[in-house]
Structures are given as structure tokens and as C-alpha cells.
Design a protein around this motif. Structure first.
Motif, PDB file in Angstrom:
ATOM      1  N   UNK A  15      90.027  73.206  16.814  1.00 39.89           N
ATOM      2  CA  UNK A  15      90.683  73.646  15.585  1.00 39.89           C
ATOM      3  C   UNK A  15      89.622  74.326  14.718  1.00 39.89           C
ATOM      4  N   UNK A  16      90.068  74.998  13.682  1.00 47.30           N
ATOM      5  CA  UNK A  16      89.115  75.621  12.764  1.00 47.30           C
ATOM      6  C   UNK A  16      88.180  74.567  12.179  1.00 47.30           C
ATOM      7  N   UNK A  17      88.739  73.433  11.787  1.00 43.07           N
ATOM      8  CA  UNK A  17      87.945  72.375  11.163  1.00 43.07           C
ATOM      9  C   UNK A  17      86.880  71.842  12.121  1.00 43.07           C
ATOM     10  N   UNK A  18      87.242  71.657  13.389  1.00 46.53           N
ATOM     11  CA  UNK A  18      86.273  71.182  14.377  1.00 46.53           C
ATOM     12  C   UNK A  18      85.148  72.205  14.556  1.00 46.53           C
ATOM     13  N   UNK A  19      85.524  73.458  14.667  1.00 41.31           N
ATOM     14  CA  UNK A  19      84.529  74.515  14.840  1.00 41.31           C
ATOM     15  C   UNK A  19      83.620  74.600  13.625  1.00 41.31           C
ATOM     16  N   UNK A  20      84.197  74.543  12.436  1.00 43.54           N
ATOM     17  CA  UNK A  20      83.410  74.599  11.197  1.00 43.54           C
ATOM     18  C   UNK A  20      82.437  73.418  11.117  1.00 43.54           C
ATOM     19  N   UNK A  21      82.925  72.216  11.427  1.00 44.97           N
ATOM     20  CA  UNK A  21      82.069  71.031  11.359  1.00 44.97           C
ATOM     21  C   UNK A  21      80.912  71.124  12.349  1.00 44.97           C
ATOM     22  N   UNK A  22      81.193  71.596  13.545  1.00 47.72           N
ATOM     23  CA  UNK A  22      80.130  71.736  14.545  1.00 47.72           C
ATOM     24  C   UNK A  22      79.146  72.824  14.133  1.00 47.72           C
ATOM     25  N   UNK A  23      79.644  73.892  13.494  1.00 46.10           N
ATOM     26  CA  UNK A  23      78.744  74.945  13.007  1.00 46.10           C
ATOM     27  C   UNK A  23      77.823  74.387  11.919  1.00 46.10           C
ATOM     28  N   UNK A  24      78.377  73.561  11.039  1.00 44.30           N
ATOM     29  CA  UNK A  24      77.571  72.963   9.965  1.00 44.30           C
ATOM     30  C   UNK A  24      76.492  72.042  10.515  1.00 44.30           C
ATOM     31  N   UNK A  25      76.753  71.441  11.684  1.00 45.97           N
ATOM     32  CA  UNK A  25      75.798  70.519  12.300  1.00 45.97           C
ATOM     33  C   UNK A  25      74.933  71.194  13.366  1.00 45.97           C
ATOM     34  N   UNK A  26      75.028  72.520  13.462  1.00 48.32           N
ATOM     35  CA  UNK A  26      74.241  73.287  14.438  1.00 48.32           C
ATOM     36  C   UNK A  26      74.446  72.782  15.866  1.00 48.32           C
ATOM     37  N   UNK A  27      75.703  72.468  16.214  1.00 50.90           N
ATOM     38  CA  UNK A  27      75.965  71.940  17.551  1.00 50.90           C
ATOM     39  C   UNK A  27      76.947  72.813  18.328  1.00 50.90           C
ATOM     40  N   UNK A  71      78.191  80.908  22.877  1.00 50.65           N
ATOM     41  CA  UNK A  71      79.534  81.505  22.894  1.00 50.65           C
ATOM     42  C   UNK A  71      80.372  80.991  21.728  1.00 50.65           C
ATOM     43  N   UNK A  72      80.278  79.696  21.455  1.00 50.86           N
ATOM     44  CA  UNK A  72      81.029  79.120  20.331  1.00 50.86           C
ATOM     45  C   UNK A  72      80.520  79.680  19.008  1.00 50.86           C
ATOM     46  N   UNK A  73      79.224  79.905  18.907  1.00 58.87           N
ATOM     47  CA  UNK A  73      78.658  80.479  17.687  1.00 58.87           C
ATOM     48  C   UNK A  73      79.156  81.910  17.479  1.00 58.87           C
TER      49      UNK A  73
END
Length: 61
Positions: A26-38, A42-44
Motif C-alpha cells: 500500500x502507499x502507507x507501507x511503501x512510505x514507511x519503508x522509505x522513511x526507514x531506508x528499507x 526497484x522499490x525506491x
């Protein structure tokens, strides 16, 4: 010469949904992982594309 791609808001929204489906998040999952540099590289790429789409959809250009 500059290339210009024109898309409607509906096309941008559909592209955003496809990108999220590609990374199975989901957008929220992607955003949270981006905030944690994880994110993988490809996902980035997806994250940066979605940020650009959201910028365009919010009319800030």
C-alpha cells in the motif's frame, strides 16, 4: 529537444495504482519503508515515481 509526456489525472492515478501493485504494498507501507531506508532499488524507483505523480495530482506544478 525536450520531450513532454502528457497524462490526464485519471491516467496518473491508474499508473500510481499499478506501481503499488507491482511492489505488493500500500502507499502507507511503501512510505514507511522509505522513511526507514528499507527499500530495494526497484522499490525506491517506484517511491520516487509515486512522489512525482502525487506532486502532479496535487496541482503544485
Amino acid at each position: 529537444m525536450t520531450t513532454v509526456i502528457r497524462k490526464t489525472p485519471a491516467e496518473l492515478t491508474a499508473q500510481r495504482e499499478r506501481l503499488l501493485a507491482e511492489v505488493h504494498m500500500t502507499f502507507e507501507e511503501l512510505r514507511d519503508r522509505a522513511e526507514n531506508y528499507s527499500l530495494s532499488s526497484d522499490e525506491l524507483d517506484v517511491w520516487h515515481t509515486i512522489e512525482g505523480i502525487d506532486y502532479l495530482l496535487n496541482g503544485e506544478c
